[in-house]
Enzyme design. Structure first.
Site, PDB file in Angstrom:
ATOM      1  CG  HIS A 469      -1.798   1.158   1.381  1.00  0.00           C
ATOM      2  ND1 HIS A 469      -3.146   1.121   1.120  1.00  0.00           N
ATOM      3  CD2 HIS A 469      -1.527   2.440   1.746  1.00  0.00           C
ATOM      4  CE1 HIS A 469      -3.663   2.322   1.320  1.00  0.00           C
ATOM      5  NE2 HIS A 469      -2.704   3.145   1.708  1.00  0.00           N
ATOM      6  CD  GLU A 470       1.429   3.644   3.625  1.00  0.00           C
ATOM      7  OE1 GLU A 470       1.614   4.686   2.970  1.00  0.00           O
ATOM      8  OE2 GLU A 470       0.369   3.436   4.266  1.00  0.00           O
ATOM      9  CG  HIS A 473       0.198   6.211  -0.743  1.00  0.00           C
ATOM     10  ND1 HIS A 473      -0.860   6.832  -1.368  1.00  0.00           N
ATOM     11  CD2 HIS A 473      -0.331   5.630   0.375  1.00  0.00           C
ATOM     12  CE1 HIS A 473      -1.971   6.632  -0.661  1.00  0.00           C
ATOM     13  NE2 HIS A 473      -1.675   5.905   0.396  1.00  0.00           N
ATOM     14  CG  HIS A 476       0.295   8.678  -7.157  1.00  0.00           C
ATOM     15  ND1 HIS A 476      -0.830   9.030  -6.473  1.00  0.00           N
ATOM     16  CD2 HIS A 476       0.132   9.186  -8.403  1.00  0.00           C
ATOM     17  CE1 HIS A 476      -1.633   9.716  -7.283  1.00  0.00           C
ATOM     18  NE2 HIS A 476      -1.077   9.819  -8.447  1.00  0.00           N
TER      19      HIS A 476
HETATM   20 ZN    ZN Z   1      -2.919   5.205   1.935  1.00  0.00          ZN
END
Ligand code: ZN
Length: 680
Positions: A469-470, A473, A476
């Site tokens: 998940h991290e 990010h 991105h």
């Molecule tokens: Zn998040």
């Protein structure tokens, strides 16, 4: 004396940065910024990109690059000195931001650029950045008259301080509670790894035996495995009453009044800007059109999730009663019996999975996923990069031709004086300068179970998902191709679309092909065996309804809290939470429980009237991922389309437009429902 925060090296020189550097650096940078802005305010005629926007980009970059290490060190190596330095800088920065946001001359210069002859010829990314800047002026109260403008500034300052105080209270309350346990029998049920973790915590404090703490891995271990219900209750109470008027440190760091203050100030600021309430204001820069749409979305999901959640809880109660003689399922029993039921039904436990996920294998496999999807190489760089803690590692992402695309630090393990949870932070943003492209750099921070003894850290599958998940990010932020800070990476992305790339990455943790890359037994190197994989998969949607209801409870609570604020009656935090639980929750905590008092996402983080973003963006991430399910999970063409249409454009185009460019149509909710095992 030189100040390391004023150096403009590629990366901050962490080992030389001291709390006493922070205030002088920020003061100097802001003084220079004010001087430059004074000149920009006097621009005549219709300014263009180079005369108005580029200088502002430079100013924001300079501030951001000094502030990033300060706020990061305050979060991961918190000391009284850092705290004081951080808070003083926060005051200075908040004042600067509202002052520039309310600067009428500067705003008019933007408007002249917007309405000037060169507008139509500007590339869309530049137009988007300027439109966002104009919106920011409006939301900073640039159009308010004298007294109201002044009041708005005061509110911004008070709000920043109150949020920082909220976070400090949570950190102090978390660190303050510990329970020494001498007799290992008191911890029966805990797996070996958890016993070792608690023993390590005791040694850290110079003690014999074991130490239960509220650091997340230790908390979770007790709640999931400890057979003694009294111990579970004690830890549940200590955690659930942190920073409140209840529990073992009742009144010591009480966030009750802080929450009231924050809600009151937010409401007042929204009213000053002409909105009904803070929820309305919060949605202005977001993808969701209005509060009613968000509420309908959440309530629709709640209506779908609650029946299965109710059945799951009833089934758990029955199991606890019949198999373990537990007549009344208490909130601190839920995780414990759920784990037993999961183990019995699916013969799978997070503990059993740990040996398959040594941290280096997981990282290497995760980077291989990125190589297959986007053709990019991720490599660890040892020894040359200055860091803030011995656990920290540094990685670079390179193009096939060797060009540097981005870099990131990892700081993965829980420790005292480190903010809880997991997050990605912006260290350096991508932008084009006279000297070339400034490489983006990210902080990837987690609170995983640390390595115990000499072995490597062994992650649970849940921790692996958090890491993905991290990292999503981070990608991105790092893979953006935008040349302007204001729209590169996450900048300018509406907050309810920010969780798209992160939740998208989680999906790979459930794929056989990806698990072959990220798993490898710590002793034998063997990837996750097929039958264990099948059991893991079968258990994927175990209690998915209960889980969904919990997320919806947080989201609805947050939204209603900010929508329904009434100056006469105050925040009504508990009342609102009770009403939301009535509507959506199946597990009702005891009346002394104070969950809101440590809900930092909405009181200290970036999610006020925005917690719904997780579910909102999950519609996008699940539907985006379904394109990979259709084409093959490592399909390069689909991967590159995701890279080019979602990750690279950052905030340069509207989120809905980017999604349609990737998927060829509007988002659909079915993939989210299917992934969560909920019938459409
Ligand atoms: Zn998040």
């Amino acid at each position: 004396m030189s100040n390391p925060l004023l150096e403009t090296a590629e990366r901050p020189p962490f080992s030389r940065i001291r709390p006493e550097h922070a205030v002088p650096a920020i003061e100097q940078i802001l003084a220079e910024a004010r001087e430059r802005i004074a000149a920009l305010r006097e621009l005549q005629g219709s300014p263009d990109w180079d005369t108005l926007i580029e200088p502002l980009e430079q100013i924001h970059d300079r501030i951001g690059r000094a502030w990033a290490p300060v706020s990061h060190l305050n979060a991961v190596c918190n000391t009284p000195a850092w705290r004081e330095a951080y808070n003083r800088c926060l005051d200075l920065l908040t004042a600067f931001q509202t002052e520039t946001g309310q600067d009428e001359k500067l705003c008019r210069a933007h408007r002249r650029l917007r309405e000037g002859p060169g507008w139509d010829a500007l590339e869309p990314a530049r137009q988007q950045l300027i439109e966002h800047a104009l919106r920011e002026f409006r939301l900073s109260g640039v159009a308010l008259s004298g007294q109201k403008k002044q009041r708005f500034r005061e509110i911004a300052a008070e709000l920043a301080r109150a949020s920082a105080r909220f976070e400090e209270h949570v950190l102090d309350a978390t660190d303050a509670w510990q329970k020494p346990i001498e007799d290992a029998r008191a911890l029966r049920g805990l797996p070996e790894s958890a016993m070792a973790l608690l023993a390590q915590a005791a040694r850290r404090e110079g003690r014999e035996g074991y130490l239960a703490t509220l650091e997340f891995p230790a908390y979770l271990a007790v709640m999931t495995h400890a057979e003694d219900p009294a111990l579970r209750r004690e830890v549940y109470e200590a955690s659930g009453t942190r920073a409140s008027d209840q529990g073992p440190h009742a009144g010591r760091w009480d966030n009750g009044p802080v929450m009231e203050e924050i809600l009151r100030l937010r409401h007042e600021s929204a009213r000053l800007l002409g909105y009904e309430n803070y929820a309305e204001l919060s949605l202005v820069p977001k993808m969701a059109p209005d509060v009613a749409t968000v509420m309908r979305f959440l309530e629709d999901l709640a209506a779908r999730a609650r029946p299965p959640a109710g059945r799951e809880l009833a089934e758990l109660g029955e199991y606890a009663r019949e198999r373990h003689g537990c007549e009344r399922l208490e909130p601190w029993d839920i995780a414990f019996y759920s784990e037993r039921l999961r183990r019995e039904r699916f013969r799978v436990s997070q503990e059993e999975l740990r040996p398959y996920f040594p941290v280096d294998r997981v990282l290497g496999g995760m980077f291989e996923v990125v190589r297959r999807l986007y053709g990019l190489e991720v490599r660890r760089v040892d020894g040359v990069v200055d860091t803030w803690h011995e656990d920290v590692q540094y990685f670079e992402i390179r193009e096939p031709d060797g060009g540097l695309r981005g870099a990131f630090y990892t700081d993965l393990y829980a420790r005292p004086h480190k903010r809880g949870g997991a997050w990605m932070g912006d260290c350096v943003g991508r932008r084009r300068t006279a000297g070339g492209v400034q490489t983006p750099v990210a902080f990837l921070t987690c609170n995983f179970t640390p390595p115990v003894g000499d072995g490597p850290a062994l992650l649970t599958h849940e921790e692996v998902i958090t890491l993905f998940h991290e990292f999503g990010h981070s990608l991105h932020h790092l893979l953006t191709r935008m040349d302007y800070l204001g729209v590169s990476g996450l900048n300018g992305v509406p907050w309810d679309a920010v969780e798209l790339p992160s939740q998208f990455m989680e999906n790979f943790c459930w794929e056989r092909e990806a698990l072959d890359l990220i798993s490898g037994h710590v002793e034998t190197g063997e990837p996750l065996p097929q039958e264990l994989f099948e059991r893991l998969h079968a258990a994927r949607n175990f209690q998915a309804g209960m889980h969904m209801c919990r997320q919806l409870e947080f989201s609805l609570f947050d939204m209603r809290l900010h929508r329904d604020y009434d100056p006469e009656r105050g925040g009504r935090v508990r009342e609102t939470l009770d009403a939301v639980r009535e509507q959506v929750a199946v597990v009702i905590p005891p009346s002394w429980h104070r969950f809101p008092n440590s809900f930092d996402h909405i009181f200290a983080g970036a999610y006020p009237a925005g917690y719904y973003s997780y579910k909102w963006a999950e519609v996008l991430s699940a539907d985006a991922y379904s394109a990979f399910e259709e084409a093959g999970v490592f399909d390069r063409a689909t991967g590159l389309r995701f890279l080019h249409e979602i990750l690279e454009p950052g905030g340069s185009r509207d989120a809905g437009e980017l999604f349609r460019a990737f998927r060829g149509r509007d988002p659909r909710i079915e993939p989210l429902l299917r992934h969560n095992g909920i019938a459409a």
